[in-house]
Design a protein around this motif. Structure first.
Motif, PDB file in Angstrom:
ATOM      1  N   SER A  44       0.757  -1.185  -0.022  1.00  0.00           N
ATOM      2  CA  SER A  44      -0.086  -0.056   0.132  1.00  0.00           C
ATOM      3  C   SER A  44       0.967   1.325  -0.022  1.00  0.00           C
ATOM      4  O   SER A  44       0.252   2.390  -0.198  1.00  0.00           O
ATOM      5  N   PHE A  45       2.190   1.099   0.130  1.00  0.00           N
ATOM      6  CA  PHE A  45       3.083   2.225   0.386  1.00  0.00           C
ATOM      7  C   PHE A  45       2.977   2.953  -1.237  1.00  0.00           C
ATOM      8  O   PHE A  45       3.425   4.252  -0.905  1.00  0.00           O
ATOM      9  N   ARG A  47       0.838   3.250  -3.268  1.00  0.00           N
ATOM     10  CA  ARG A  47      -0.570   4.066  -3.711  1.00  0.00           C
ATOM     11  C   ARG A  47      -0.472   5.423  -3.658  1.00  0.00           C
ATOM     12  O   ARG A  47       0.192   5.946  -2.827  1.00  0.00           O
ATOM     13  N   SER A  49      -2.625   7.607  -2.774  1.00  0.00           N
ATOM     14  CA  SER A  49      -3.458   8.217  -1.561  1.00  0.00           C
ATOM     15  C   SER A  49      -2.129   8.053  -0.505  1.00  0.00           C
ATOM     16  O   SER A  49      -2.280   8.956   0.253  1.00  0.00           O
ATOM     17  N   SER A  50      -1.365   7.085  -0.442  1.00  0.00           N
ATOM     18  CA  SER A  50      -0.319   6.998   0.377  1.00  0.00           C
ATOM     19  C   SER A  50       0.792   7.972   0.315  1.00  0.00           C
ATOM     20  O   SER A  50       1.369   8.614   1.348  1.00  0.00           O
ATOM     21  N   THR A  53      -0.436  11.103   1.777  1.00  0.00           N
ATOM     22  CA  THR A  53      -0.306  11.091   3.340  1.00  0.00           C
ATOM     23  C   THR A  53       1.064  11.232   3.645  1.00  0.00           C
ATOM     24  O   THR A  53       1.277  12.061   4.756  1.00  0.00           O
ATOM     25  N   VAL A  54       2.131  10.570   3.092  1.00  0.00           N
ATOM     26  CA  VAL A  54       3.331  10.793   3.521  1.00  0.00           C
ATOM     27  C   VAL A  54       4.020  12.231   3.309  1.00  0.00           C
ATOM     28  O   VAL A  54       4.566  12.977   3.872  1.00  0.00           O
ATOM     29  N   LYS A 305       4.962   7.174   8.534  1.00  0.00           N
ATOM     30  CA  LYS A 305       3.563   6.751   7.798  1.00  0.00           C
ATOM     31  C   LYS A 305       4.108   5.259   7.122  1.00  0.00           C
ATOM     32  O   LYS A 305       3.206   4.166   7.239  1.00  0.00           O
ATOM     33  N   GLY A 306       5.174   5.016   6.773  1.00  0.00           N
ATOM     34  CA  GLY A 306       5.678   3.572   6.115  1.00  0.00           C
ATOM     35  C   GLY A 306       5.506   2.664   7.138  1.00  0.00           C
ATOM     36  O   GLY A 306       5.073   1.402   6.797  1.00  0.00           O
ATOM     37  N   PHE A 309       1.670   1.598   7.143  1.00  0.00           N
ATOM     38  CA  PHE A 309       1.279   0.805   6.052  1.00  0.00           C
ATOM     39  C   PHE A 309       1.825  -0.514   6.131  1.00  0.00           C
ATOM     40  O   PHE A 309       1.166  -1.508   5.409  1.00  0.00           O
TER      41      PHE A 309
END
Lengths: 343, 287
Positions: A44-45, A47, A49-50, A53-54, A305-306, A309
């Motif tokens: 998911s990292f 994507r 959207s990710s 977020t990051v 964030k990682g 995820f």
């Protein structure tokens, strides 16, 4: 060192050597490594959207990391930077609420007061000649106390009242806390602020007279003073730069959550410093870059964030942060020694 | 008294004194600096050489006596003012910012700018080109002016500082022990630039504790000891041997020789060698 002077000059420095002497090299290598690590560990990292977020997590650190890096290049610390963000947000909110004014009035008052706190740090430093560690530690504690004390005194609780229904809130929110989409990636407006500050910081450092002075006061303050550089003015300006960053971050905090918790911000000052150091700023001053601080902030955002995820236990975040700090600093030191091997 | 008595000196100190609290750092010191001449200030550690420099450079203000620039009595309030009056000082230890590129150091504090309003910026091209050209004129061929100045040798750094002062139109060049930390060859290089600056019509104040270096380039010699003047000579009236003897302190040297001979027999020598390099009577502020 057997080489004679002439030989040394003829050799000059190769493009590789020049690349190695870039302050942000260590952080870029680290960022690529961390990116690959999480890209493999968490599907998911990668994507869109990710990514958003990051970038958002990086930008809230990065906005402050730029002026903190400039200050560190100028040879000083600011431990009050974290709580100053909260102070700035509290001020806008409470001033607007209590005066029933347009929120832009509160935002403006907050800017002036926050800049005044930065100027206070700078002037105290110049007047007392105490280490900035002590002075800003004092400011840090005083602001922490004032944040809690004033908020309880005025609101009766530890957080501010909602100001979402007040005049000017929507336009201020658009400027400080909106989201837009670029190529399918949701981007917070803080990312724009962040990139603008990185560009501004780089411009100042590399192309203006003030930038020359910043490197000089951090690299050798007495030499700078002896050739007529206004040392006190330069440092005060740097502290006011940190205050400006704190104001932007604070307004973002206020307009994205509407209410502000008065106890927030403590400990963030270290994160800003860590981002700057990972980005290649020399802790003793005189060396570093704004771009490096951005990479440092990005590393920070990717890691925080990682881990989520990758569904690892977030308790390990601080461990990774510490390990990265040590590795990046060691790498930077090693690289700089290699680059200055002729010394 | 001197062969140039008719001319107005660029810098003239008469009976200048400086006290730090109760400590007398300088008392009744007089010297003259003329265009195209080198005035050497000789003295041991703690003799007051640094204090003298700081007064001429505008870092400290003198308490007594007069400091005249072009015959006009004045009191310098800042290094900036001294620079504006044409006095450039090359400090032994605080000449440059080691981590900054050579060209940034060259223009530090006097950066040329172009553009208007918020887009006012340093003229980086001009700065790079000028640095390279000016160093070349002094005989230093630097291929890369972007290297940190800390990667240059001590002598080269002194030369950059001298070239800088000459470029910025200094009338008086004050050199604080430029050869103190250098080897024989490097010292020779620096002395060449001192002579070059003199030949370009600058007045040079050359501070040193080496009478040999002083005699190679000097026109006037002022000897300092514990803050007071112990001698003042022009080149015509004094020979190197005499200068060296006065500098070493004549009779004191004999006493020292005697003492050292006994010390060798009585106690290990390192007990003496371990002492501080600079005298404890040094005024504060000399780093």
């Amino acid at each position: 060192m057997s080489a004679t002077t002439e030989e040394r000059f003829l050799r000059g420095s190769s493009p590789l050597q020049r690349l190695l002497s870039r302050p942000e090299l260590g952080s870029v290598v680290g960022a690529v490594a961390v990116f690959c690590c999480f890209a493999l560990a968490a599907d998911s990292f990668l994507r869109a959207s990710s990514l958003g977020t990051v970038l958002y997590a990086s930008s809230t650190i990065g906005i402050m990391a730029v002026p903190v890096a400039l200050l560190m290049i100028g040879g000083e610390f600011d431990l009050s930077a974290g709580v100053l963000v909260t102070s700035s947000a509290l001020l806008s909110s409470m001033f607007s609420y209590q005066m029933t004014a347009n929120v832009w009035v509160g935002v403006g008052v907050s800017l002036l007061v926050t800049l005044a706190v930065g100027a206070f740090n700078g002037v105290m430093l110049a007047r007392t000649k105490l280490p900035s560690f002590i002075i800003t530690l004092g400011t840090f504690l005083m602001l922490t106390g004032m944040n809690l004390g004033f908020t309880k005194l005025i609101s009766g609780t530890v957080s501010t009242r909602t100001i979402a229904d007040m005049e000017g809130f929507d336009s201020a929110r658009a400027l400080f806390a909106s989201t837009f989409t670029v190529g399918g990636v949701p981007v917070k407006v803080t990312v724009v602020w962040w990139l603008a500050l990185v560009a501004l910081g780089s411009w100042i450092l590399l192309r203006t007279r003030a930038g020359n002075w910043i490197f000089a006061v951090g690299g050798n303050e007495r030499a700078a003073r002896a050739v007529g550089v206004p040392v006190a003015g330069t440092k005060t300006g740097l502290y006011m730069g940190v205050a400006l960053g704190a104001w932007i971050c604070g307004q973002h905090l206020l307009f994205s959550y509407d209410v502000v918790q008065s106890g927030e911000g403590v400990g963030n000052e270290l994160i800003y410093i860590i981002a700057a150091v990972i980005g290649g700023c020399l802790i003793t001053g005189g060396h570093g870059s704004a771009v490096g601080s951005a990479v440092g902030a990005l590393l920070f955002g990717m890691t925080s964030k990682g881990i989520v995820f990758a569904e690892w236990n977030p308790d390990w975040f601080k461990f990774f942060l510490g390990a990265m700090l040590l590795l990046a600093t060691l790498l930077n030191t090693w690289v700089r020694r290699r680059a200055e091997a002729t010394k | 008294m001197t062969r140039t008595a008719g001319r107005t000196p660029l810098v003239e100190l008469s009976g200048v004194s400086k006290h730090y609290g109760n400590v007398r750092a300088l008392e009744g010191v007089s010297l003259q600096v003329h265009a195209g001449e080198v005035t050497c200030v000789l003295g041991d550690n703690g003799a007051g050489k640094s204090t003298l420099i700081k007064i001429i450079a505008g870092l400290h203000r003198h308490d007594g006596g007069t400091l005249a620039l072009d015959g006009e009595a004045t009191r310098l309030s800042s290094p900036r003012e001294a620079l504006d009056r044409g006095i450039a000082t090359v400090h032994q230890d605080l000449a440059v910012v080691p981590l900054m590129p050579v060209w940034r150091n060259f223009f530090l504090g006097s950066e040329p700018r172009r553009g208007v309003g918020p887009f006012k910026r340093m003229d980086v091209d001009l700065m790079r080109r000028t640095t390279r050209a000016e160093l070349l004129r002094m005989g230093i061929d630097l291929r890369d002016v972007d290297q940190p100045i800390g990667t240059l040798s001590g002598g080269e750094r002194q030369c950059v500082a001298i070239a800088r002062a000459v470029y910025f139109g200094a009338k008086v060049l004050v050199l604080d022990e430029p050869t103190a930390a250098l080897g024989v060859k490097q010292s020779g290089v620096v002395l060449k630039y001192v002579a070059a600056a003199r030949d370009r019509g600058l007045g040079v104040v050359f501070i040193t504790h080496n009478p040999h270096h002083a005699y190679l380039v000097g026109d006037r010699f002022v000897l300092l000891k514990r803050g007071t003047m112990t001698g003042e000579h022009t080149r015509d009236e004094v020979a190197l041997d005499e200068l060296t003897r006065q500098m070493a302190g004549g009779a004191e040297l004999d006493g020292l020789r005697h003492e050292l001979r006994r010390a060798q027999d009585d106690e290990p020598r390192r007990a003496r060698d371990a002492g501080p390099r600079r005298s404890a009577a040094l005024p504060p502020g000399r780093g």
